[in-house]
Design an enzyme around this catalytic site. Structure first.
Site, PDB file in Angstrom:
ATOM      1  N   HIS A  26     -13.244  11.603  45.588  1.00 37.98           N
ATOM      2  CA  HIS A  26     -13.657  10.514  44.706  1.00 37.98           C
ATOM      3  C   HIS A  26     -12.471   9.662  44.257  1.00 37.98           C
ATOM      4  O   HIS A  26     -12.632   8.457  44.004  1.00 37.98           O
ATOM      5  CB  HIS A  26     -14.420  11.067  43.504  1.00 37.98           C
TER       6      HIS A  26
ATOM      7  N   ASP B 143     -12.497   5.700  44.586  1.00 38.35           N
ATOM      8  CA  ASP B 143     -12.176   4.802  43.468  1.00 38.35           C
ATOM      9  C   ASP B 143     -11.080   3.812  43.849  1.00 38.35           C
ATOM     10  O   ASP B 143     -11.123   2.633  43.476  1.00 38.35           O
ATOM     11  CB  ASP B 143     -11.728   5.614  42.253  1.00 38.35           C
TER      12      ASP B 143
ATOM     13  N   GLU C  48     -21.095   1.009  44.799  1.00 39.13           N
ATOM     14  CA  GLU C  48     -20.145   0.371  45.712  1.00 39.13           C
ATOM     15  C   GLU C  48     -20.557  -1.059  46.032  1.00 39.13           C
ATOM     16  O   GLU C  48     -20.161  -1.620  47.053  1.00 39.13           O
ATOM     17  CB  GLU C  48     -20.007   1.182  47.013  1.00 39.13           C
TER      18      GLU C  48
END
Length: 255
Positions: free
Chosen positions: A140, A144, A170
């Site tokens: 993750h 990010d 997203e």
């Protein structure tokens, strides 16, 4: 008059530049003027009264300080409220506008387009390709980082008058006022190619690459004021068409 005792000043000179000090100064001068014209016994009584009222000067100063403190606290409260409003409209990860701000901005800009008459507004939806795979491969934190890079590309590719927002996990959106479909296509292709060319560094040193699919739809006045939902759905259909065409491309909706 020679030999006449001069009255003492029973009221101390007030300090400060506030309205309370100005009033106190005016009163003191008026009273001293009257004292000069009074007989000595009366003047002595007035002086005694003035000395007994001297503590009021301290109360005036305290009042002025309280007023200044109230003004300072009011200004701090105003600044804090403005910060809260900004935080409520900002995506914490990317620093972009969030979905709440986007929805309000789309209504506002469509209404403005309607008033201008004959104007156009284009909505562009951008979605990161294979984002689940990015998270699975790089974690993750890697995902990010990719989202932050896409946000940076959007900022670099738009004007001050445009709105760039993160509207989903997203998914991003651009509101391009006074922009035809052809001109918006140029912007969309610029975003797509810049994202694809980006070499994105992961925290562990690995280099990631990303791509985006883009769909856009254009509204024209008159008659566009209340068409936010229709415009969004059209741009969303174009986005899914871009995904179906192999991703990493731009599709234009037909309204």
């Amino acid at each position: 008059m020679t030999g006449m005792a001069q009255p003492s000043k029973p009221f101390a000179e007030p300090t400060g530049a506030g309205p309370a000090s100005a009033l106190a100064l005016h009163l003191r001068r008026s009273i001293e003027h009257l004292l000069h014209r009074m007989p000595a016994p009366v003047r002595e009584v007035a002086n005694e009264v003035g000395r007994s009222l001297a503590p009021q000067r301290g109360l005036v100063l305290q009042l002025e300080q309280l007023l200044k403190e109230r003004e300072r606290l009011a200004e701090e409260l105003r600044a804090a409220n403005e910060m809260l409003v900004e935080l409520a409209m900002t995506d914490p990860l990317t620093g972009m506008s969030n979905r709440r701000y986007f929805d309000e901005a789309l209504k506002r800009d469509l209404a403005r387009t309607e008033r201008q008459g004959g104007a156009t507004l284009t909505l562009v939806l951008i979605d990161a390709d294979h984002f689940k795979a990015v998270n699975d491969t790089y974690g993750h934190n890697g995902g990010d980082t990719v989202l932050k890079e896409i946000a940076m590309v959007l900022r670099e590719s738009t004007r001050v008058s445009d709105v760039a927002a993160r509207v989903g996990g997203e998914e991003f959106a651009l509101i391009l006022p006074q922009t035809s479909s052809d001109n918006a296509l140029v912007v969309a292709e610029r975003v797509r190619t810049r994202v694809a060319a980006r070499r994105i560094a992961h925290d562990d040193g690995r280099i990631m690459q990303a791509s985006v699919s883009v769909g856009l739809a254009t509204a024209c006045s008159p008659g566009c004021r209340n068409h936010g939902k229709v415009l969004y759905e059209a741009a969303d259909r174009a986005l899914y068409a871009a995904k179906g065409a192999g991703r990493n491309n731009v599709q234009v909706a037909k309204l």
